[in-house]
Design a protein around this motif. Structure first.
Motif, short mmCIF file in Angstrom:
data_model
loop_
_atom_site.label_atom_id
_atom_site.label_comp_id
_atom_site.label_asym_id
_atom_site.label_seq_id
_atom_site.Cartn_x
_atom_site.Cartn_y
_atom_site.Cartn_z
N LYS A 108 11.84 59.34 33.69
CA LYS A 108 10.79 58.40 33.31
C LYS A 108 11.28 57.45 32.22
O LYS A 108 11.03 56.23 32.29
CB LYS A 108 9.55 59.16 32.84
N LEU A 153 13.44 54.75 33.77
CA LEU A 153 12.67 53.73 34.48
C LEU A 153 11.91 52.83 33.52
O LEU A 153 11.80 51.62 33.76
CB LEU A 153 11.72 54.37 35.49
N LYS A 154 11.39 53.39 32.44
CA LYS A 154 10.66 52.57 31.46
C LYS A 154 11.58 51.54 30.82
O LYS A 154 11.16 50.43 30.50
CB LYS A 154 10.03 53.45 30.38
N GLU A 155 12.85 51.91 30.64
CA GLU A 155 13.81 51.01 29.98
C GLU A 155 14.59 50.13 30.97
O GLU A 155 15.40 49.32 30.55
CB GLU A 155 14.79 51.85 29.15
N GLU A 193 5.95 44.81 37.40
CA GLU A 193 4.88 45.37 38.21
C GLU A 193 5.18 45.17 39.69
O GLU A 193 5.53 44.07 40.12
CB GLU A 193 3.54 44.73 37.85
N VAL A 203 6.26 59.68 37.05
CA VAL A 203 6.24 58.24 36.74
C VAL A 203 5.02 57.54 37.33
O VAL A 203 4.99 56.32 37.44
CB VAL A 203 7.55 57.57 37.20
N ARG A 204 4.01 58.32 37.68
CA ARG A 204 2.83 57.77 38.36
C ARG A 204 2.10 56.71 37.55
O ARG A 204 1.40 55.88 38.12
CB ARG A 204 1.86 58.90 38.72
N ASP A 205 2.23 56.73 36.24
CA ASP A 205 1.52 55.76 35.42
C ASP A 205 2.31 54.45 35.21
O ASP A 205 1.80 53.52 34.60
CB ASP A 205 1.14 56.37 34.07
N LEU A 206 3.52 54.38 35.74
CA LEU A 206 4.28 53.14 35.66
C LEU A 206 3.81 52.21 36.77
O LEU A 206 3.46 52.67 37.86
CB LEU A 206 5.78 53.42 35.78
N PRO A 207 3.82 50.90 36.55
CA PRO A 207 3.30 49.96 37.56
C PRO A 207 4.31 49.64 38.66
O PRO A 207 4.56 48.48 38.99
CB PRO A 207 2.97 48.72 36.72
N ILE A 208 4.90 50.68 39.22
CA ILE A 208 5.94 50.50 40.23
C ILE A 208 5.43 50.97 41.59
O ILE A 208 4.43 51.68 41.68
CB ILE A 208 7.21 51.29 39.87
N GLN A 227 6.61 53.22 44.86
CA GLN A 227 7.58 54.26 45.17
C GLN A 227 7.65 54.47 46.68
O GLN A 227 6.62 54.49 47.35
CB GLN A 227 7.20 55.57 44.47
#
Length: 160
Positions: free
Chosen positions: A18, A21-23, A28, A52-57, A59
């Motif tokens: 996570k 991916l954040k970095e 979005e 990582v469900r809360d990231l705006p990506i 999958q």
């Protein structure tokens, strides 16, 4: 590559994934595409997806390297992340290669995986495996991984 840190347990796999991916500078809707073996890799993909469900990506799961069979990874209320029956088009910003692809007896050649990675220039490549599988199968010399998470499931104790 050099060893950055050593963690343990399931959080030891999920938190660095996570954080990476954040970095990674994802926007979005950018895609994280997991390539792995049906059955054995899918639960780990769903676990990583849940982390990582809360990231705006977006999958996506690709069985083996069959991009025509790509499926969306979606949240299911009260269950977690699940590989859906919904077809997905591909434009990966991050490619996640699961270690199961490198295991002996899997019906995928290393060269087929190389071809898939090469078809998406500019995508970052992450490797997630268990028990040094990428090292054992010579993948560290073949793929230019941006991140490798190598976990151990040892010992496995059975009580009856």
């Amino acid at each position: 590559m050099e060893l950055k840190e050593q963690l343990s347990g399931v959080p030891g796999m999920l938190r660095p994934f996570k954080a990476y991916l954040k970095e990674a500078g994802l926007n979005e809707g950018d895609q994280v595409v997991y390539y792995g073996c049906p059955g054995t890799c899918t639960p780990f993909i769903e676990l990583l997806g849940f982390a990582v469900r809360d990231l705006p990506i977006e999958q996506v799961y690709v069985p083996y390297v069959d991009e025509a069979a790509a499926k969306a990874v979606r949240p299911v209320e009260g269950v977690g992340m699940q590989i859906s029956g919904d077809a997905a088009s591909l434009d990966p910003k991050v490619i996640v290669l699961m270690g199961g692809l490198s295991m002996p007896g899997v019906p995928v050649e290393k060269e087929a995986v190389q071809a898939v990675v090469a078809a998406h220039p500019g995508a970052k490549v992450v490797g997630i495996c268990f028990m040094r599988m990428f090292q054992k199968m010579g993948w560290l010399e073949v793929f230019d991984f941006d991140l490798i998470i190598d976990a151990a499931i040892d010992p496995v104790k059975i009580w009856q």
